[in-house]
Design a protein around this motif. Structure first.
Motif: not given
Length: 359
Positions: A62-66, A72-77, A82-87
């Motif tokens: 819960l902590l780690g994946n959040s 990733i979402l904070y730097s979504r621009s 690969t980040d999209v897949y990891l998200l």
């Protein structure tokens, strides 16, 4: 709920570790009908110990994946393909972790949550199993195209990546439907209630189908794709002496390695059990007991996977640490001096040309 014909189940079905709530694939009855039963000797693990493990995994996941999703979402621009897949991988692990408190409670009191919740948490569990390895296979294809074939114009398109991720979720959902349809709360006499498949009068045939399905589409085929893609990717990296790319690939290789360490033992045990059920190898009570114990251990190991990826990012992924510290510095949780000491890595290794948030 319809009546269960208990005559089609032997007492060993309920004593065997195969008749648990926690297997990703539908297990066969512990013994062939008409054969002499073996006394169940599953590994002795107290329900309190299992509950403790499940709760710890739940909290860590819960902590780690959040945090991974936040970075990733904070730097979504500027996030990479690969980040999209990891998200999406983090979302899958988080969804599975949310079911762990329910499984933990059922270890103590049996399945007291009814058929609807049995189906729902089983579906989430199956979807996580399929989506995790399918997304990892997508990452391997992405790296293969970006490094071996230097293909950028196709794979950098965001809408295409989103379409691939949605397709993987849809495929995972479709593959998860059989257990979802046939699972229900079952109340055996003199035993705690369980969440298990009710196949009616069907026996070995359908159970073998339900077992081979996840082994083939949920493990073997994606594994072959990853071995092919990463094999050629590594060869290209070493031949070209691409040092910066080597560094950027460490996290991806670590994620794949951890997945295999968590899931390969369970699938090997499942394969051995399948071979024994189909009489390819002889079935003995000793072998049955060894497989039951192996199921107990490897199943717990597979559950740990949902909380390990964020740990990999934290210890190996310099960019993930930087992204997290940047967020914390923005809200005054850490000093900007600490952020400066961490320093932003200079290498860039995403298929879209953007810096990956987790590497």
């Amino acid at each position: 709920m319809g009546e269960i014909d208990w005559e089609k189940y032997s007492i060993e079905d309920f004593l065997s570790g195969d008749f648990g709530n926690y297997n990703y694939s539908s297990e066969l009855p512990s013994e062939a009908f008409g054969s002499a039963p073996c006394r169940s000797e599953s590994l002795e693990i107290s329900s309190q110990a299992l509950v403790t493990i499940y709760v710890l995994v739940f909290l860590l996941s819960l902590l780690g994946n959040s945090l991974v999703m936040l970075v990733i979402l904070y730097s979504r621009s500027t996030c990479s393909v690969t980040d999209v897949y990891l998200l999406n991988l983090a979302i899958a692990d988080l969804l599975f972790a949310l079911t762990l408190p329910i499984w933990a409670a059922s270890k103590v009191n049996g399945w007291v949550f009814g058929t609807a919740l049995c189906k729902m948490v089983s579906l989430l569990k199956e979807v996580n199993f399929y989506s995790s390895i399918l997304l990892l296979a997508c990452i391997s294809v992405d790296r293969y195209l970006a490094i071996v074939h230097a293909t950028r114009t196709l794979i950098q398109k965001r809408h295409l990546v989103k379409f691939v991720c949605l397709s993987m979720w849809l495929l995972s959902f479709i593959l998860s439907l059989p257990p979802f349809i046939i699972r229900k709360a079952i109340y055996p006499p003199s035993f705690s209630p369980i969440c298990y498949e009710d196949l009616g009068n069907s026996t070995t045939k359908w159970r073998m189908v339900l077992r081979i399905l996840p082994q083939t589409f949920g493990f073997l085929l994606p594994l072959l794709v990853m071995l092919f893609c990463y094999g050629f990717t590594l060869r290209t990296l070493f031949k070209a002496h691409m040092g910066q790319k080597h560094r950027a690939m460490r996290v991806i290789f670590a994620v794949v390695l951890v997945f295999l360490l968590c899931w390969l033992p369970y699938n090997l045990v499942l394969l051995a059990d399948t071979l024994m059920r189909t009489r390819v190898i002889a079935e003995t009570c000793t072998r049955r007991h060894e497989i039951d114990r192996a199921f107990d251990v490897t199943e717990i190991l597979s559950f740990l996977h949902c909380c390990l990826n964020p740990i990999i990012y934290a210890f190996i992924g310099q960019k993930f640490r930087y992204g997290l510290l940047k967020i914390m510095a923005t809200y005054g949780l850490v000093s900007k001096d600490l952020l400066a000491r961490e320093s932003r890595p200079s290498f860039i290794a995403s298929s879209s040309g953007n810096t990956s948030s987790t590497r």
